[in-house]
Design an enzyme around this catalytic site. Structure first.
Site, PDB file in Angstrom:
ATOM      1  N   LYS A   1     -76.859  17.253 -31.531  1.00  0.00           N
ATOM      2  CA  LYS A   1     -75.587  16.783 -30.952  1.00  0.00           C
ATOM      3  C   LYS A   1     -74.805  17.952 -30.360  1.00  0.00           C
ATOM      4  O   LYS A   1     -74.356  17.906 -29.211  1.00  0.00           O
ATOM      5  CB  LYS A   1     -74.756  16.108 -32.060  1.00  0.00           C
ATOM      6  CG  LYS A   1     -73.314  15.869 -31.670  1.00  0.00           C
ATOM      7  CD  LYS A   1     -72.554  15.105 -32.736  1.00  0.00           C
ATOM      8  CE  LYS A   1     -71.882  15.949 -33.790  1.00  0.00           C
ATOM      9  NZ  LYS A   1     -70.717  16.713 -33.318  1.00  0.00           N
ATOM     10  N   ASN A   2     -74.634  19.002 -31.171  1.00  0.00           N
ATOM     11  CA  ASN A   2     -73.752  20.078 -30.739  1.00  0.00           C
ATOM     12  C   ASN A   2     -74.380  20.994 -29.687  1.00  0.00           C
ATOM     13  O   ASN A   2     -73.704  21.846 -29.114  1.00  0.00           O
ATOM     14  CB  ASN A   2     -73.260  20.877 -31.948  1.00  0.00           C
ATOM     15  CG  ASN A   2     -72.347  20.030 -32.828  1.00  0.00           C
ATOM     16  OD1 ASN A   2     -71.882  18.963 -32.397  1.00  0.00           O
ATOM     17  ND2 ASN A   2     -72.094  20.481 -34.041  1.00  0.00           N
TER      18      ASN A   2
ATOM     19  N   CYS B   1     -63.268  14.441 -35.814  1.00  0.00           N
ATOM     20  CA  CYS B   1     -63.234  14.276 -37.258  1.00  0.00           C
ATOM     21  C   CYS B   1     -61.991  14.949 -37.832  1.00  0.00           C
ATOM     22  O   CYS B   1     -61.615  16.054 -37.405  1.00  0.00           O
ATOM     23  CB  CYS B   1     -64.484  14.907 -37.878  1.00  0.00           C
ATOM     24  SG  CYS B   1     -65.976  14.008 -37.463  1.00  0.00           S
TER      25      CYS B   1
ATOM     26  N   ARG C   1     -57.349  21.762 -36.181  1.00  0.00           N
ATOM     27  CA  ARG C   1     -58.094  21.766 -34.920  1.00  0.00           C
ATOM     28  C   ARG C   1     -57.199  21.927 -33.689  1.00  0.00           C
ATOM     29  O   ARG C   1     -57.152  21.064 -32.800  1.00  0.00           O
ATOM     30  CB  ARG C   1     -58.990  20.525 -34.828  1.00  0.00           C
ATOM     31  CG  ARG C   1     -59.874  20.375 -36.053  1.00  0.00           C
ATOM     32  CD  ARG C   1     -60.969  19.374 -35.893  1.00  0.00           C
ATOM     33  NE  ARG C   1     -62.182  19.947 -35.347  1.00  0.00           N
ATOM     34  CZ  ARG C   1     -63.299  19.250 -35.127  1.00  0.00           C
ATOM     35  NH1 ARG C   1     -63.331  17.977 -35.371  1.00  0.00           N
ATOM     36  NH2 ARG C   1     -64.367  19.842 -34.643  1.00  0.00           N
TER      37      ARG C   1
ATOM     38  N   ASP D   1     -70.894  22.531 -41.556  1.00  0.00           N
ATOM     39  CA  ASP D   1     -71.398  21.165 -41.394  1.00  0.00           C
ATOM     40  C   ASP D   1     -72.424  20.782 -42.462  1.00  0.00           C
ATOM     41  O   ASP D   1     -72.800  19.619 -42.563  1.00  0.00           O
ATOM     42  CB  ASP D   1     -72.022  20.992 -40.001  1.00  0.00           C
ATOM     43  CG  ASP D   1     -70.975  21.122 -38.922  1.00  0.00           C
ATOM     44  OD1 ASP D   1     -69.908  20.514 -39.062  1.00  0.00           O
ATOM     45  OD2 ASP D   1     -71.213  21.845 -37.929  1.00  0.00           O
TER      46      ASP D   1
HETATM   47  N1  EPU Z   1     -59.564  27.046 -33.774  1.00  0.00           N
HETATM   48  C1  EPU Z   1     -58.303  27.485 -33.458  1.00  0.00           C
HETATM   49  N2  EPU Z   1     -57.865  27.333 -32.176  1.00  0.00           N
HETATM   50  C2  EPU Z   1     -58.628  26.749 -31.205  1.00  0.00           C
HETATM   51  C3  EPU Z   1     -59.938  26.303 -31.538  1.00  0.00           C
HETATM   52  C4  EPU Z   1     -60.387  26.470 -32.844  1.00  0.00           C
HETATM   53  O1  EPU Z   1     -57.576  28.006 -34.306  1.00  0.00           O
HETATM   54  O2  EPU Z   1     -58.163  26.652 -30.065  1.00  0.00           O
HETATM   55  C5  EPU Z   1     -60.039  27.195 -35.169  1.00  0.00           C
HETATM   56  C6  EPU Z   1     -60.326  25.852 -35.840  1.00  0.00           C
HETATM   57  O3  EPU Z   1     -59.138  25.242 -36.301  1.00  0.00           O
HETATM   58  C7  EPU Z   1     -61.263  26.252 -36.943  1.00  0.00           C
HETATM   59  C8  EPU Z   1     -62.041  27.422 -36.326  1.00  0.00           C
HETATM   60  O4  EPU Z   1     -61.304  27.832 -35.175  1.00  0.00           O
HETATM   61  O5  EPU Z   1     -60.553  26.715 -38.051  1.00  0.00           O
HETATM   62  C9  EPU Z   1     -63.430  27.097 -35.883  1.00  0.00           C
HETATM   63  O6  EPU Z   1     -63.470  25.864 -35.176  1.00  0.00           O
HETATM   64  P1  EPU Z   1     -64.387  25.663 -33.900  1.00  0.00           P
HETATM   65  O7  EPU Z   1     -63.515  25.706 -32.675  1.00  0.00           O
HETATM   66  O8  EPU Z   1     -65.561  26.555 -33.955  1.00  0.00           O
HETATM   67  O9  EPU Z   1     -64.869  24.169 -34.094  1.00  0.00           O
HETATM   68  P2  EPU Z   1     -65.245  23.220 -32.923  1.00  0.00           P
HETATM   69  O10 EPU Z   1     -65.771  24.021 -31.801  1.00  0.00           O
HETATM   70  O11 EPU Z   1     -64.162  22.256 -32.691  1.00  0.00           O
HETATM   71  C10 EPU Z   1     -67.783  22.923 -33.549  1.00  0.00           C
HETATM   72  C11 EPU Z   1     -68.662  21.767 -33.886  1.00  0.00           C
HETATM   73  C12 EPU Z   1     -68.282  21.236 -35.262  1.00  0.00           C
HETATM   74  C13 EPU Z   1     -68.467  22.358 -36.269  1.00  0.00           C
HETATM   75  C14 EPU Z   1     -67.624  23.581 -35.862  1.00  0.00           C
HETATM   76  C15 EPU Z   1     -67.813  24.794 -36.727  1.00  0.00           C
HETATM   77  C16 EPU Z   1     -69.208  20.835 -31.725  1.00  0.00           C
HETATM   78  C17 EPU Z   1     -69.055  19.740 -30.752  1.00  0.00           C
HETATM   79  N3  EPU Z   1     -68.521  20.742 -32.871  1.00  0.00           N
HETATM   80  O12 EPU Z   1     -66.459  22.416 -33.574  1.00  0.00           O
HETATM   81  O13 EPU Z   1     -69.188  20.182 -35.565  1.00  0.00           O
HETATM   82  O14 EPU Z   1     -68.074  21.936 -37.545  1.00  0.00           O
HETATM   83  O15 EPU Z   1     -67.953  23.958 -34.500  1.00  0.00           O
HETATM   84  O16 EPU Z   1     -69.131  25.194 -36.684  1.00  0.00           O
HETATM   85  O17 EPU Z   1     -69.950  21.780 -31.492  1.00  0.00           O
HETATM   86  C18 EPU Z   1     -69.863  18.120 -36.437  1.00  0.00           C
HETATM   87  O18 EPU Z   1     -70.882  18.254 -35.755  1.00  0.00           O
HETATM   88  O19 EPU Z   1     -69.725  17.207 -37.299  1.00  0.00           O
HETATM   89  C19 EPU Z   1     -68.757  19.067 -36.253  1.00  0.00           C
HETATM   90  C20 EPU Z   1     -67.535  18.859 -36.719  1.00  0.00           C
END
Ligand code: EPU
Length: 432
Positions: free
Chosen positions: A28-29, A123, A128, A318
């Site tokens: 997915k990711n 989620c 976020r 995850d």
């Molecule tokens: N964060 C910030 N500011 C931002 C963006 C992120 O502070 O502008 C923080 C978040 O709050 C968090 C940390 O950075 O504390 C890391 O979050 P990240 O941005 O890496 O998460 P994401 O990109 O939204 C992806 C995956 C998630 C997975 C996380 C961590 C995708 C589509 N989603 O999310 O996957 O948990 O990275 O590895 O790639 C899932 O597949 O169920 C899922 C939630």
């Protein structure tokens, strides 16, 4: 868009009767950012090994709504032609359903000079925010305005300019969005403190294979020299889903005598295979398979150890929930520290209701004392990964469990019940 479907699962009551081969689908990711990258290209994009999951459908709906064309050319092959978008505004109804919608911001802004989107949903596992995106776009010369519930982001007249961007947190989707934005920006973009997840590397490697000059893939510093036009060269082959493979592995450790997990990249899961080997699980790997063999000792012969989630190559957040289910069955006391998200341990209440001994020390940390037998329950899937963890707990438990809200499980796992039935599990999807 939640449907009224639920799973009925007959638990094994601690027995290890599952056996056979289970195949892993595309990630997915990994596939979502590459679908978003279709906007960058001056040619149609073809993707193979695409999983049939709800989030892929949502991303497709968003792209179609923007004016892209897309069709399934075979069971797992998808073609997307995003050359002529009619809009630069992400519809809020779909964007609010999944966080990965934010991935489109980078390519739309880079190609069309403006993007409008609502705060992305997804989620409920933490705050976020999207501040890293806002800061990065500003560094590339864009203006960011919040208009009501929407973000309006505008590039300079002559397009985004290459910039030096330091991510204050490692962020998977931000790293991906800025790799895409940098690919069409003027000059050089240097991204520091980048995420190094295999899915990020896969996107960057694909863009590189299409002629974008990208250095430092898989390291914290990525340099990109933007191009005026990018064309696809070969189809993108979606990586196997390491999170699905990891979930099957934990299920196998607790409930299977012999299980071979096929079509996966064991190297991407080393942290989990080491954790399970340390606990005493008979795990081995080949190039593309993870094997559990002669797993005949009871689960209380396995030993507990602490988990701390961390960005790749650390323990993936995850897989934290499935691993916590494992620790309810092993002998000893272990803490689980969730280092990435603020709110990703709430599902442990459901495990406690099934009989687990888990105490929450704070929103980032729980202590699990094992082993404790689990009993069946009517459960609600709270998010994608915790949903699958509750499924694993239901298989371990004695009696018949029901899992509601399986839309969340379907967001990330393709018809998982069909593959689980093939290895001997009594599980049914019931539609009301
Ligand atoms: N964060 C910030 N500011 C931002 C963006 C992120 O502070 O502008 C923080 C978040 O709050 C968090 C940390 O950075 O504390 C890391 O979050 P990240 O941005 O890496 O998460 P994401 O990109 O939204 C992806 C995956 C998630 C997975 C996380 C961590 C995708 C589509 N989603 O999310 O996957 O948990 O990275 O590895 O790639 C899932 O597949 O169920 C899922 C939630």
């Amino acid at each position: 868009m939640q449907n009224k479907e639920y799973f009925e699962i007959k638990g094994l009551g601690g027995q290890k009767t599952l056996s056979g081969k289970i195949s892993v689908r595309g990630s997915k990711n990994a596939v979502l950012p590459v679908m978003a990258s279709s906007i960058l290209f001056d040619s149609p994009l073809e993707l193979t090994n695409v999983p049939h999951i709800e989030d892929v459908e949502r991303m497709r709906e968003l792209l179609l709504d923007l004016g892209a064309e897309s069709e399934w050319t075979s069971k797992r092959s998808l073609k997307i032609d995003s050359r002529k978008l009619k809009s630069n505004k992400l519809t809020s109804e779909i964007s609010k359903q999944f966080r990965a919608s934010i991935l489109l911001s980078g390519p739309i802004l880079a190609k069309y000079g403006k993007v409008v989107f609502p705060h992305p949903g997804g989620c409920v596992i933490g705050a976020r925010p999207i501040d890293i995106f806002e800061d990065g776009f500003k560094k590339m010369g864009a203006t960011v305005k919040e208009v009501g519930e929407e973000y309006h982001i505008k590039a300079p007249k002559d397009g985004l300019k290459g910039a030096e961007i330091f991510f204050k947190n490692m962020s998977v989707t931000a790293t991906e969005a800025f790799i895409m934005a940098g690919s069409l920006a003027r000059g050089k973009t240097v991204l520091r403190n980048c995420s190094m997840e295999p899915e990020v590397q896969s996107l960057a490697n694909y863009l590189k294979s299409c002629g974008v000059n990208i250095k430092g893939i898989g390291t914290p510093t990525i340099e990109i020299i933007g191009k005026k036009s990018i064309k696809t060269k070969t189809p993108y082959k979606t990586l196997p889903d390491r999170l699905e493979a990891g979930s099957f592995l934990i299920l196998g450790a607790l409930c299977a005598k012999d299980l071979t997990i096929t079509n996966c990249n064991p190297d991407d899961l080393m942290v989990l295979t080491e954790f399970l080997k340390d606990a005493g699980v008979p795990v081995s790997t080949t190039n593309k398979e993870i094997i559990i063999k002669n797993n005949t000792k009871p689960n209380d012969s396995f030993t507990s150890s602490n988990i701390r989630t961390h960005e790749h190559p650390g323990f993936p957040t995850d897989l934290q929930a499935p691993a916590a289910v494992f620790l309810t069955q092993t002998t000893g006391e272990a803490t689980v520290f969730e280092g990435i998200f603020e709110n990703r341990l709430e599902y442990t209440d459901s495990l406690v209701s099934m009989g687990a001994d888990i105490s929450m020390w704070n929103p980032h940390k729980v202590m699990i004392k094992g082993p404790k037998p689990l009993k069946s329950k009517e459960l609600h899937s709270p998010d994608i990964r915790a949903g699958l963890a509750l499924l694993i707990a239901s298989v371990v438990a004695e009696g018949e469990s029901v899992i509601n809200n399986i839309y969340y499980i379907d967001r990330g796992y393709e018809r998982v019940e069909e593959r689980l039935r093939d290895i001997g599990l009594d599980i049914n999807r019931i539609s009301e």
